[in-house]
Motif scaffolding. Sequence first.
Motif, PDB file in Angstrom:
ATOM      1  N   GLY A  17       0.807  -1.214   0.000  1.00 21.70           N
ATOM      2  CA  GLY A  17       0.000   0.000   0.000  1.00 21.70           C
ATOM      3  C   GLY A  17       0.834   1.255   0.000  1.00 21.70           C
ATOM      4  N   ALA A  18       2.002   1.199  -0.679  1.00 21.74           N
ATOM      5  CA  ALA A  18       2.945   2.317  -0.620  1.00 21.74           C
ATOM      6  C   ALA A  18       2.674   3.394  -1.650  1.00 21.74           C
ATOM      7  CB  ALA A  18       4.372   1.783  -0.788  1.00 21.74           C
ATOM      8  N   PHE A  19       1.748   3.184  -2.585  1.00 24.10           N
ATOM      9  CA  PHE A  19       1.494   4.201  -3.610  1.00 24.10           C
ATOM     10  C   PHE A  19       0.500   5.242  -3.094  1.00 24.10           C
ATOM     11  CE2 PHE A  19       2.797   0.621  -6.468  1.00 24.10           C
ATOM     12  CZ  PHE A  19       3.927   1.237  -6.971  1.00 24.10           C
ATOM     13  N   ALA A  20       0.941   6.505  -3.069  1.00 28.69           N
ATOM     14  CA  ALA A  20       0.080   7.592  -2.610  1.00 28.69           C
ATOM     15  C   ALA A  20      -0.895   8.029  -3.696  1.00 28.69           C
ATOM     16  CB  ALA A  20       0.938   8.787  -2.174  1.00 28.69           C
ATOM     17  N   LYS A  21      -0.560   7.764  -4.914  1.00 26.17           N
ATOM     18  CA  LYS A  21      -1.414   8.175  -6.028  1.00 26.17           C
ATOM     19  C   LYS A  21      -1.207   7.206  -7.182  1.00 26.17           C
ATOM     20  CE  LYS A  21      -2.193  12.085  -9.175  1.00 26.17           C
ATOM     21  NZ  LYS A  21      -1.739  13.461  -9.569  1.00 26.17           N
ATOM     22  N   ARG A  22      -2.287   6.933  -7.894  1.00 28.22           N
ATOM     23  CA  ARG A  22      -2.219   6.039  -9.036  1.00 28.22           C
ATOM     24  C   ARG A  22      -2.568   6.791 -10.304  1.00 28.22           C
ATOM     25  NH1 ARG A  22      -2.178   0.543  -8.263  1.00 28.22           N
ATOM     26  NH2 ARG A  22      -2.196  -0.157  -6.096  1.00 28.22           N
ATOM     27  N   GLY A  23      -2.217   6.181 -11.422  1.00 28.64           N
ATOM     28  CA  GLY A  23      -2.541   6.770 -12.702  1.00 28.64           C
ATOM     29  C   GLY A  23      -3.895   6.303 -13.198  1.00 28.64           C
ATOM     30  N   ALA A  24      -4.175   6.615 -14.466  1.00 31.85           N
ATOM     31  CA  ALA A  24      -5.446   6.231 -15.075  1.00 31.85           C
ATOM     32  C   ALA A  24      -5.569   4.714 -15.119  1.00 31.85           C
ATOM     33  CB  ALA A  24      -5.527   6.810 -16.486  1.00 31.85           C
ATOM     34  N   ASN A  25      -6.815   4.241 -14.967  1.00 30.01           N
ATOM     35  CA  ASN A  25      -7.108   2.804 -15.009  1.00 30.01           C
ATOM     36  C   ASN A  25      -6.370   2.017 -13.925  1.00 30.01           C
ATOM     37  OD1 ASN A  25      -8.760   3.191 -17.323  1.00 30.01           O
ATOM     38  ND2 ASN A  25      -6.927   3.115 -18.629  1.00 30.01           N
ATOM     39  N   GLY A  26      -6.062   2.674 -12.808  1.00 36.04           N
ATOM     40  CA  GLY A  26      -5.429   1.991 -11.678  1.00 36.04           C
ATOM     41  C   GLY A  26      -3.964   1.679 -11.860  1.00 36.04           C
ATOM     42  N   LYS A  27      -3.320   2.230 -12.886  1.00 37.34           N
ATOM     43  CA  LYS A  27      -1.900   1.971 -13.100  1.00 37.34           C
ATOM     44  C   LYS A  27      -1.078   2.569 -11.966  1.00 37.34           C
ATOM     45  CE  LYS A  27      -2.159   1.651 -18.142  1.00 37.34           C
ATOM     46  NZ  LYS A  27      -1.665   2.199 -19.432  1.00 37.34           N
ATOM     47  N   THR A  28       0.064   1.931 -11.703  1.00 33.06           N
ATOM     48  CA  THR A  28       0.882   2.351 -10.568  1.00 33.06           C
ATOM     49  C   THR A  28       1.630   3.649 -10.846  1.00 33.06           C
ATOM     50  OG1 THR A  28       2.612   0.856 -11.381  1.00 33.06           O
ATOM     51  CG2 THR A  28       1.198   0.038  -9.617  1.00 33.06           C
ATOM     52  N   ALA A  29       1.848   4.005 -12.116  1.00 30.38           N
ATOM     53  CA  ALA A  29       2.515   5.263 -12.461  1.00 30.38           C
ATOM     54  C   ALA A  29       1.465   6.301 -12.846  1.00 30.38           C
ATOM     55  CB  ALA A  29       3.495   5.050 -13.604  1.00 30.38           C
ATOM     56  N   ALA A  30       1.641   7.516 -12.335  1.00 26.46           N
ATOM     57  CA  ALA A  30       0.683   8.592 -12.614  1.00 26.46           C
ATOM     58  C   ALA A  30       1.371   9.706 -13.404  1.00 26.46           C
ATOM     59  CB  ALA A  30       0.127   9.151 -11.310  1.00 26.46           C
ATOM     60  N   THR A  31       0.661  10.222 -14.422  1.00 27.61           N
ATOM     61  CA  THR A  31       1.182  11.354 -15.183  1.00 27.61           C
ATOM     62  C   THR A  31       1.212  12.577 -14.278  1.00 27.61           C
ATOM     63  OG1 THR A  31       0.301  10.445 -17.229  1.00 27.61           O
ATOM     64  CG2 THR A  31       0.853  12.790 -17.215  1.00 27.61           C
ATOM     65  N   THR A  32       2.375  13.212 -14.156  1.00 24.58           N
ATOM     66  CA  THR A  32       2.576  14.274 -13.160  1.00 24.58           C
ATOM     67  C   THR A  32       3.299  15.456 -13.811  1.00 24.58           C
ATOM     68  OG1 THR A  32       2.841  12.542 -11.470  1.00 24.58           O
ATOM     69  CG2 THR A  32       3.501  14.792 -10.877  1.00 24.58           C
ATOM     70  N   ARG A  33       2.797  16.677 -13.542  1.00 14.68           N
ATOM     71  CA  ARG A  33       3.458  17.873 -14.069  1.00 14.68           C
ATOM     72  C   ARG A  33       4.589  18.256 -13.116  1.00 14.68           C
ATOM     73  NH1 ARG A  33       2.416  21.338 -17.940  1.00 14.68           N
ATOM     74  NH2 ARG A  33       0.337  20.419 -18.270  1.00 14.68           N
ATOM     75  N   THR A  34       5.777  18.418 -13.672  1.00 16.66           N
ATOM     76  CA  THR A  34       6.953  18.760 -12.882  1.00 16.66           C
ATOM     77  C   THR A  34       7.218  20.265 -12.945  1.00 16.66           C
ATOM     78  OG1 THR A  34       8.409  18.357 -14.777  1.00 16.66           O
ATOM     79  CG2 THR A  34       7.960  16.493 -13.319  1.00 16.66           C
ATOM     80  N   PRO A  35       8.080  20.805 -12.057  1.00 17.87           N
ATOM     81  CA  PRO A  35       8.334  22.261 -12.052  1.00 17.87           C
ATOM     82  C   PRO A  35       8.808  22.814 -13.395  1.00 17.87           C
ATOM     83  CG  PRO A  35       9.175  21.265 -10.053  1.00 17.87           C
ATOM     84  CD  PRO A  35       8.734  20.138 -10.922  1.00 17.87           C
ATOM     85  N   ASP A  36       9.418  22.010 -14.235  1.00 18.94           N
ATOM     86  CA  ASP A  36       9.881  22.521 -15.527  1.00 18.94           C
ATOM     87  C   ASP A  36       8.819  22.407 -16.615  1.00 18.94           C
ATOM     88  OD1 ASP A  36       9.816  19.807 -15.888  1.00 18.94           O
ATOM     89  OD2 ASP A  36      11.962  19.577 -16.283  1.00 18.94           O
ATOM     90  N   GLY A  37       7.581  22.011 -16.238  1.00 17.12           N
ATOM     91  CA  GLY A  37       6.474  21.979 -17.178  1.00 17.12           C
ATOM     92  C   GLY A  37       6.296  20.666 -17.904  1.00 17.12           C
ATOM     93  N   ARG A  38       7.166  19.680 -17.683  1.00 17.27           N
ATOM     94  CA  ARG A  38       6.998  18.374 -18.335  1.00 17.27           C
ATOM     95  C   ARG A  38       5.940  17.553 -17.602  1.00 17.27           C
ATOM     96  NH1 ARG A  38      10.685  14.893 -18.059  1.00 17.27           N
ATOM     97  NH2 ARG A  38      11.728  15.754 -16.196  1.00 17.27           N
ATOM     98  N   THR A  39       5.469  16.464 -18.247  1.00 10.85           N
ATOM     99  CA  THR A  39       4.450  15.597 -17.624  1.00 10.85           C
ATOM    100  C   THR A  39       4.857  14.127 -17.729  1.00 10.85           C
ATOM    101  OG1 THR A  39       3.224  15.579 -19.718  1.00 10.85           O
ATOM    102  CG2 THR A  39       2.558  17.214 -18.034  1.00 10.85           C
ATOM    103  N   PRO A  40       5.924  13.743 -17.049  1.00 11.28           N
ATOM    104  CA  PRO A  40       6.350  12.333 -17.077  1.00 11.28           C
ATOM    105  C   PRO A  40       5.441  11.470 -16.206  1.00 11.28           C
ATOM    106  CG  PRO A  40       7.719  13.554 -15.566  1.00 11.28           C
ATOM    107  CD  PRO A  40       6.811  14.572 -16.210  1.00 11.28           C
ATOM    108  N   ARG A  41       5.567  10.157 -16.408  1.00 13.10           N
ATOM    109  CA  ARG A  41       4.853   9.187 -15.549  1.00 13.10           C
ATOM    110  C   ARG A  41       5.770   8.837 -14.379  1.00 13.10           C
ATOM    111  NH1 ARG A  41       0.811   6.098 -17.649  1.00 13.10           N
ATOM    112  NH2 ARG A  41       1.735   4.162 -16.877  1.00 13.10           N
ATOM    113  N   LEU A  42       5.309   9.115 -13.164  1.00 15.23           N
ATOM    114  CA  LEU A  42       6.114   8.935 -11.958  1.00 15.23           C
ATOM    115  C   LEU A  42       5.396   8.003 -10.985  1.00 15.23           C
ATOM    116  CD1 LEU A  42       7.209  12.653 -11.382  1.00 15.23           C
ATOM    117  CD2 LEU A  42       8.502  10.839 -12.535  1.00 15.23           C
ATOM    118  N   TYR A  43       6.182   7.397 -10.128  1.00 16.01           N
ATOM    119  CA  TYR A  43       5.646   6.494  -9.100  1.00 16.01           C
ATOM    120  C   TYR A  43       5.649   7.235  -7.772  1.00 16.01           C
ATOM    121  CZ  TYR A  43       6.565   3.023 -12.701  1.00 16.01           C
ATOM    122  OH  TYR A  43       6.588   2.322 -13.879  1.00 16.01           O
TER     123      TYR A  43
END
Length: 628
Positions: free
Chosen positions: A587-613
Amino acid sequence: MSEATTTEDLAVLDEAPVNDPPRQRTAPAADPAPAPAPLLDIDGAEGSTADPFPDTSERPCWRVYDEWIERNGRKLRPGTYHHGMTKETERAPSAPVDTWICGPLHVQALTANTEDGDHGRLLRWKNVSGNWRQWAMPMELMAGDGAEVLAALLRDGLALERKMRARVLDYINSQQPRQRMRAASSTGWHAGAFVLPDQVLGADDIWFQASERTAPYGSAGTLQGWQSEVAALAVGNPMLALGISAALAGVLLEPLNIDGAGLHLFGDSSKGKTTILTAATSVWGGAQFRRTWRTTSNGLEGAARMHSGTLLALDEVGEVAPKDLYESAYALVNGHGKTRANVRGEARHVARWRTFVFSTGEVTIASRMAAGGFEAKAGQSLRLLDVPITGKHGAWDALHGRASGAALSDALRDGAARHYGHAGPAFVRALLDALAQGLDLPERLQAIQARMAATDGQETRGARVFALCALAGELAAGAGIVPWKAGCAAQAALHGFGLWRGQRGTGGRSAEDAAILRAVGDFIDRHGSSRFESMSAADAPRAVVNRAGYVSTSPSGTVYLFTSGGLREAAQGYDLARVLAALDTAGAFAKRGANGKTAATTRTPDGRTPRLYHVQPDRLMGAEEAEK
């Protein structure tokens, strides 16, 4: 002596030496009677003066004379002779020549394994003390100059003429006896019999035949002495009872189709670990039977093969290089060595064995590996089970009238030095009888294992090792080999299983999950402030070298946002999918991505949107807390 030497030149002694009762080198219990000397050509008539040597029509030939020879009024020493003829010349006709090569040496049988390999010769000779010795010699030792063959014969007392060394090898190679026997190239079970270097239990047509060194099996004192001075002290001392039971457990591996098993006792120095190991080795041999971890991974493979079917006792794990330990942890218990190439690049025959490994040290197997930067895999920890030493007096709970734990340790070591090597063979004989009467080993093992109430597959595997020890100890007690009441060995094994389960530190998780969570948590502890960029715009920007991800801090807690590369690095040695499964189970994931995926698309300070865990570090602490 040369080929042209005549019998008149042979040594003449006034009287024959007194012959002691003959005994074998690698024979069953009964000593063989000296083979008759049918090669003496005497007609048996009273007062016969017939020549005992063959006539010219039978030459050249080899003959072996076990007793002194009376010839032409002279006594010639026993031995192996070559009877030849001199070369005819214009000046002299061909004449008999008789050359003494060595002491009496018989080639009694041809040997080979069940696959028609490992061919050899069964040799039997009388040594300089008048005792008979036997050795199943691998023919591969004749491939070179034969020095190893001569060394073995000389070591066990064969007299020979130095100038005739090559002729000894010629004689052995020339013999083709009719008798055929089965060869066993390692100790342990072979075709229903149990083979040891000095005896074969359960068959009389199998001989131990090995080209390499063998483990120093041996015996001294008596079984009764060992029972009273060693085994009896295990009553009330479950760690000692477990150790002695483990020494017997290797015999059960093949009948139960188990590749191998192992226990590792760890704890502070002077707690009695080595004393328990000494008591365990006394089941099969003396002090030399116990080995140390001070060797390489290749050396450990060789040692395991030498102890196949019995016990490989290894003291002081701190002496082995972490890399060698990491490479050997699987192999020792899995029962096979590395695949190596010969000079032609072809795969050599892989060494195989079945042995019970019993080890000691001040630290766990995993800790010793970690000292060299190697993360122990769950499979390694399940092959050599770490058992902490416990007891009121070091490893002891009952002192049996001794003043201290140290005094009890001294008594055990003294007893093991006086009496050893009897319990192991006695246990094999009892097991052979029990199996012949229909003993169902798998059923007995399962009944003991069920009492341990393992909660998952990994605990079940560990429970089987302790159940194996318990079964060996209970069978030995039932056969009167150890002076224990029924249930003593089983209780000792249950005690050991509880200690192992309690120190695993998995918090109810599998060993792999616990290791992954610890690895990720350790990575955050080491690099949390240097390799994770802040997600907050309010924080002062700073350069992040070799970024592993980002960190987000809020009133609800801190979350580390790993890149896929950062997460792989944090849990090196595990597939990313396996790492994600462990984090998800915890239960270590604080946030999940779409469709329950473990990686979530996240906006970073430089404006990119990588998938992060998004990993919550507090959810990784379960394994650490369990260890505490």
